[in-house]
Design an enzyme around this catalytic site. Structure first.
Site, mmCIF file in Angstrom:
data_model
loop_
_atom_site.group_PDB
_atom_site.id
_atom_site.type_symbol
_atom_site.label_atom_id
_atom_site.label_comp_id
_atom_site.label_asym_id
_atom_site.label_seq_id
_atom_site.Cartn_x
_atom_site.Cartn_y
_atom_site.Cartn_z
ATOM 1 N N ASP A 189 35.532 41.687 46.684
ATOM 2 C CA ASP A 189 34.935 39.700 46.406
ATOM 3 C C ASP A 189 35.785 38.797 47.038
ATOM 4 O O ASP A 189 37.471 39.762 47.412
ATOM 5 C CB ASP A 189 35.335 40.049 45.015
ATOM 6 N N LYS A 200 30.998 35.942 46.647
ATOM 7 C CA LYS A 200 30.243 34.897 46.528
ATOM 8 C C LYS A 200 30.902 33.511 46.895
ATOM 9 O O LYS A 200 31.901 33.581 46.015
ATOM 10 C CB LYS A 200 30.071 34.139 44.845
ATOM 11 N N GLY A 250 40.819 40.711 39.200
ATOM 12 C CA GLY A 250 42.161 41.195 38.512
ATOM 13 C C GLY A 250 41.040 42.701 37.465
ATOM 14 O O GLY A 250 41.685 43.875 38.651
ATOM 15 N N ASP A 251 40.087 42.781 36.197
ATOM 16 C CA ASP A 251 39.638 44.249 35.618
ATOM 17 C C ASP A 251 39.038 43.739 36.574
ATOM 18 O O ASP A 251 37.900 42.994 35.893
ATOM 19 C CB ASP A 251 40.364 44.115 34.160
ATOM 20 N N THR A 256 44.048 41.635 34.578
ATOM 21 C CA THR A 256 43.270 40.429 34.391
ATOM 22 C C THR A 256 43.523 39.679 34.446
ATOM 23 O O THR A 256 44.871 39.530 34.035
ATOM 24 C CB THR A 256 42.275 40.687 33.669
ATOM 25 N N MET A 298 35.822 31.455 34.883
ATOM 26 C CA MET A 298 34.951 30.263 35.348
ATOM 27 C C MET A 298 35.127 29.217 35.084
ATOM 28 O O MET A 298 33.071 29.210 35.289
ATOM 29 C CB MET A 298 33.904 31.599 35.960
#
Ligand code: SAH
Length: 499
Positions: free
Chosen positions: A35, A57, A89-90, A118, A170
């Site tokens: 990612d 993304k 993170g996790d 995380t 987020m």
């Protein structure tokens, strides 16, 4: 036959926060599907033929739909591959890891999970914020700030009533609405709050305030995603617990062009002082496949008096060739072993050999100084190392003894693109080879860009090579040693060398 998928947590960003198990899987992977928030430095450990698939993304790109990502995992695993799905993170904290696991289960693909640190906990720790504390927070709550198209799934009345630490992921674009909702539903307006951008990376920035002031402060500082929002009194502990942002090279991103493969001591030192290092270009070791090699080794060993290892990488490859030739360590009895570089000496040690002679660098002069006492014309010395270095040394050392080059591997420069020179605060050249390697992979435009950058050199020889390329040396270390280069970087950032 089916392979396997491993959902691996990459941690909040700092390379050292990867778990041992995650590192092991990255080394073994046939495919890595990763990612946007995964630090590319973590991918360096992969096998040379490991395939990388970026499915991040990006705000500016059309995102790859989740269903498509899941299909990629299934398809790759069905080709009997070890597929690593590397997530920031996790993997099970807002990473859609659960959904990916469900799809794999439905498709009958074996999978495992390697939990990661995380960002909600580890990222905040790097900003000096503990998520709980006996005096002020007996719980913490990790909440999505990503409120879908106007609809708001969050129960603000309950959230505002909680007196534990609230952590929103987020949520940066929703910060005003988060603060307004919490106040409106009863949380004290003066509750401490902080936003941490790029937590645990060298570019980390933190802004603190309270529910009424944090939005303006974040806007002023132009803080953006990825960011963590934290609400609660634990934020106030930051003054005492903020270890990372106080590190001497914090926020310094250094480009360290590689001189050779293997571990970089200098990179480790810069990272330990809080700086971020990009090693570029990468260097991959490519073993030379030569069917005549075992016979050559078997023929050399009985008459050879000294083996000179030009690098750490040469050691295991030499042992392998020796075993293939039908000989073992008993064949080395009585042979003098010379190591070039500390890491080569250490590698020999790992295999149970104590080097007789250590030469600090691969310089023909230094080698002569250290070894010539043992050499007469006719002394048989085997040079074990890379194709380039063994040939070079055999030529440079001339007739002082009888040298035989034993090329075991070649070094291949690896360039990952896109590569953005503008993000670095300085370029640190640790040898002439590092200058040559970098320039050989940069475009003309990039080379031009180098002119406006701070080029730091380890010593006079490296500086000469920099100048020969028409570039200017910004500063040169006082002694041609990695430590002197670190001292210089610390001086540059207004720090003194820690004692
Ligand atoms: N699985 C991840 C979270 C994925 S959701 C984890 O456990 O950390 C992505 C969000 O995580 C980002 O929008 C941001 O809020 C947060 N995030 C992840 N890494 C971050 C970092 N290094 N710094 C700040 N926020 C981060």
């Amino acid at each position: 036959m089916s392979g396997k998928v491993v959902l691996v947590g990459a941690g909040p960003g700092e390379a050292g926060l990867l778990t041992v198990k995650a590192t092991e899987f990255i080394r073994q992977a046939d495919v890595i599907v990763y990612d946007r928030l995964v630090n590319p430095a973590l991918l360096k450990e992969r096998k040379p033929d490991c395939e990388l698939m970026y499915v991040g993304k990006e705000p500016s790109h059309h995102p790859i739909p989740q269903a498509e990502i899941e299909q990629i995992l299934v398809n790759e695993a069905r080709q009997n591959k070890l597929v690593i799905r590397l997530k920031s993170g996790d993997p099970y904290v807002f990473g859609r890891g659960g959904e990916e696991g469900e799809t794999l289960h439905a498709a009958g693909i074996p999978f495992e999970v390697v939990p990661g640190v995380t960002s909600a906990i580890g990222g905040l720790a790097y900003a000096g914020i503990p998520v709980t504390h006996r005096d002020c927070a007996s719980s913490f709550h990790v909440i999505t700030g990503h409120l879908k198209d106007g609809s708001d799934p969050l129960d603000w009345t309950s959230l505002a009533r909680l007196d534990g630490t609230l952590i929103f992921l987020m949520g940066i674009t929703q910060l005003p609405s988060i603060c307004a909702n919490l106040i409106q539903h009863g949380r004290r307006p003066d509750t401490a709050a902080a936003v941490v951008e790029w937590a645990s990376r060298s570019r980390q920035r933190t802004v603190t305030g309270d529910l009424t002031t944090i939005c303006a402060k974040v806007a002023d500082a132009n803080i953006g995603a990825p960011g963590l929002i934290v609400v609660g009194d634990v934020v106030k502990l930051r003054d005492k617990l903020n270890f990372f942002e106080k590190a001497p090279l914090f926020r310094k991103h250094i480009l360290l062009p590689r001189a050779r493969a293997g571990r970089s001591e200098l990179a480790a030192q810069i990272t330990a002082l809080g700086g971020e290092v990009t090693l570029y270009p990468g260097i991959r070791i490519e073993k030379l496949i030569d069917p005549a090699l075992p016979n050559a080794v078997a023929a050399y060993l009985p008459e050879c008096e000294e083996i000179l290892f030009t690098s750490a990488e040469a050691v295991p490859l030499f042992i392998e060739a020796m075993l293939e030739s039908g000989k073992d360590i008993r064949a080395l009895s009585g042979i003098r072993l010379t190591a070039i570089g500390k890491q080569t000496k250490e590698k020999l040690c790992e295999y149970g050999f104590a080097a007789d002679i250590l030469v600090s660098r691969r310089s023909a002069d230094l080698i002569r100084q250290a070894c010539a006492g043992n050499w007469r014309p006719g002394t048989k010395v085997l040079l074990a190392g890379s194709e380039k270095h063994t040939a070079q040394l055999a030529a440079e050392l001339g007739g002082a003894a009888e040298f035989a080059a034993l090329p075991l591997y070649r070094e291949v420069l690896e360039t990952e693109r896109p590569f953005d020179l503008r993000k670095f605060d300085a370029v640190c050249f640790s040898s002439s080879a590092s200058v040559e390697h970098l320039l050989s992979v940069l475009s003309a435009e990039e080379q031009d860009l180098l002119r406006s950058m701070k080029l730091v050199s380890i010593g006079p020889m490296t500086s000469r090579t920099i100048r020969e390329q028409g570039l200017e040396v910004y500063r040169e270390a006082e002694a041609a040693q990695p430590d002197a280069l670190i001292t210089l970087l610390l001086e540059e950032s207004g720090e003194v060398m820690p004692t």
